[in-house]
Design a protein around this motif. Sequence first.
Motif, PDB file in Angstrom:
ATOM      1  N   ILE A   1      -1.475 -16.280   1.819  1.00 51.36           N
ATOM      2  CA  ILE A   1      -1.265 -15.353   0.713  1.00 51.36           C
ATOM      3  C   ILE A   1      -1.964 -14.023   0.999  1.00 51.36           C
ATOM      4  N   LEU A   2      -1.466 -13.001   0.345  1.00 53.79           N
ATOM      5  CA  LEU A   2      -2.036 -11.676   0.486  1.00 53.79           C
ATOM      6  C   LEU A   2      -3.399 -11.609  -0.204  1.00 53.79           C
ATOM      7  N   VAL A   3      -4.347 -10.970   0.472  1.00 53.63           N
ATOM      8  CA  VAL A   3      -5.652 -10.716  -0.125  1.00 53.63           C
ATOM      9  C   VAL A   3      -5.758  -9.244  -0.504  1.00 53.63           C
ATOM     10  N   ALA A   4      -5.528  -8.376   0.473  1.00 48.62           N
ATOM     11  CA  ALA A   4      -5.617  -6.943   0.226  1.00 48.62           C
ATOM     12  C   ALA A   4      -4.907  -6.199   1.344  1.00 48.62           C
ATOM     13  N   THR A   5      -4.326  -5.068   0.989  1.00 49.27           N
ATOM     14  CA  THR A   5      -3.702  -4.213   1.992  1.00 49.27           C
ATOM     15  C   THR A   5      -4.071  -2.763   1.724  1.00 49.27           C
ATOM     16  N   ILE A   6      -3.952  -1.965   2.756  1.00 52.35           N
ATOM     17  CA  ILE A   6      -4.216  -0.532   2.632  1.00 52.35           C
ATOM     18  C   ILE A   6      -3.248   0.217   3.532  1.00 52.35           C
ATOM     19  N   THR A  58      -1.687   3.801   5.400  1.00 49.88           N
ATOM     20  CA  THR A  58      -2.256   4.896   6.173  1.00 49.88           C
ATOM     21  C   THR A  58      -2.818   5.975   5.251  1.00 49.88           C
ATOM     22  N   GLY A  59      -2.158   6.163   4.124  1.00 45.01           N
ATOM     23  CA  GLY A  59      -2.605   7.169   3.174  1.00 45.01           C
ATOM     24  C   GLY A  59      -3.739   6.730   2.277  1.00 45.01           C
ATOM     25  N   GLY A  60      -4.142   5.467   2.381  1.00 46.29           N
ATOM     26  CA  GLY A  60      -5.270   4.983   1.593  1.00 46.29           C
ATOM     27  C   GLY A  60      -4.912   4.200   0.349  1.00 46.29           C
ATOM     28  N   GLY A  61      -3.633   4.017   0.093  1.00 44.23           N
ATOM     29  CA  GLY A  61      -3.237   3.222  -1.055  1.00 44.23           C
ATOM     30  C   GLY A  61      -3.583   1.756  -0.849  1.00 44.23           C
ATOM     31  N   THR A  62      -4.124   1.128  -1.891  1.00 49.14           N
ATOM     32  CA  THR A  62      -4.586  -0.250  -1.753  1.00 49.14           C
ATOM     33  C   THR A  62      -3.886  -1.185  -2.725  1.00 49.14           C
ATOM     34  N   THR A  63      -3.832  -2.443  -2.316  1.00 50.22           N
ATOM     35  CA  THR A  63      -3.309  -3.521  -3.138  1.00 50.22           C
ATOM     36  C   THR A  63      -4.250  -4.707  -3.001  1.00 50.22           C
ATOM     37  N   TYR A  64      -4.535  -5.370  -4.110  1.00 47.62           N
ATOM     38  CA  TYR A  64      -5.423  -6.528  -4.090  1.00 47.62           C
ATOM     39  C   TYR A  64      -4.785  -7.697  -4.829  1.00 47.62           C
ATOM     40  N   ALA A  65      -5.081  -8.888  -4.353  1.00 44.96           N
ATOM     41  CA  ALA A  65      -4.745 -10.066  -5.125  1.00 44.96           C
ATOM     42  C   ALA A  65      -5.621 -10.083  -6.375  1.00 44.96           C
TER      43      ALA A  65
END
Length: 119
Positions: free
Chosen positions: A45-50, A52-59
């Motif tokens: 499962i996804l934990v976190a992504t970022i 190139t521009g710095g946008g983030t996503t978190y579980a």
Amino acid sequence: VQLQASGGGLVQAGGSLRLSCVGSGNIFGINAMGWYRQAPGKQRILVATITTGGGTTYADSVKGRFTISRDNAKNTVYLQMNSLKPEDTAVYYCNANRQPSIGVRIDYWGQGTQVTVSS
């Protein structure tokens, strides 16, 4: 693209760890980098992504505890994990992806690093 992850280990509940992932090879066009995890008997499962521009996503389960960051100059992504819980125990995989055209996504994976949180 090759991804080399490091930083896993054994920690007590409430402790902290920092994961690092260095990308090398043909990294041109890589859009997002991030971390996924897979616990025994469960899906990855996804934990976190970022991006190139710095946008983030978190579980949802890690929001407020984990922080993802990226050093584009070093092709490195970090995951600072604080207030760790036993349920965070898993193999953590570094991920990078590119989207060469609409609807097409190519994923690259690191070798995985074990994180174990004891209660």
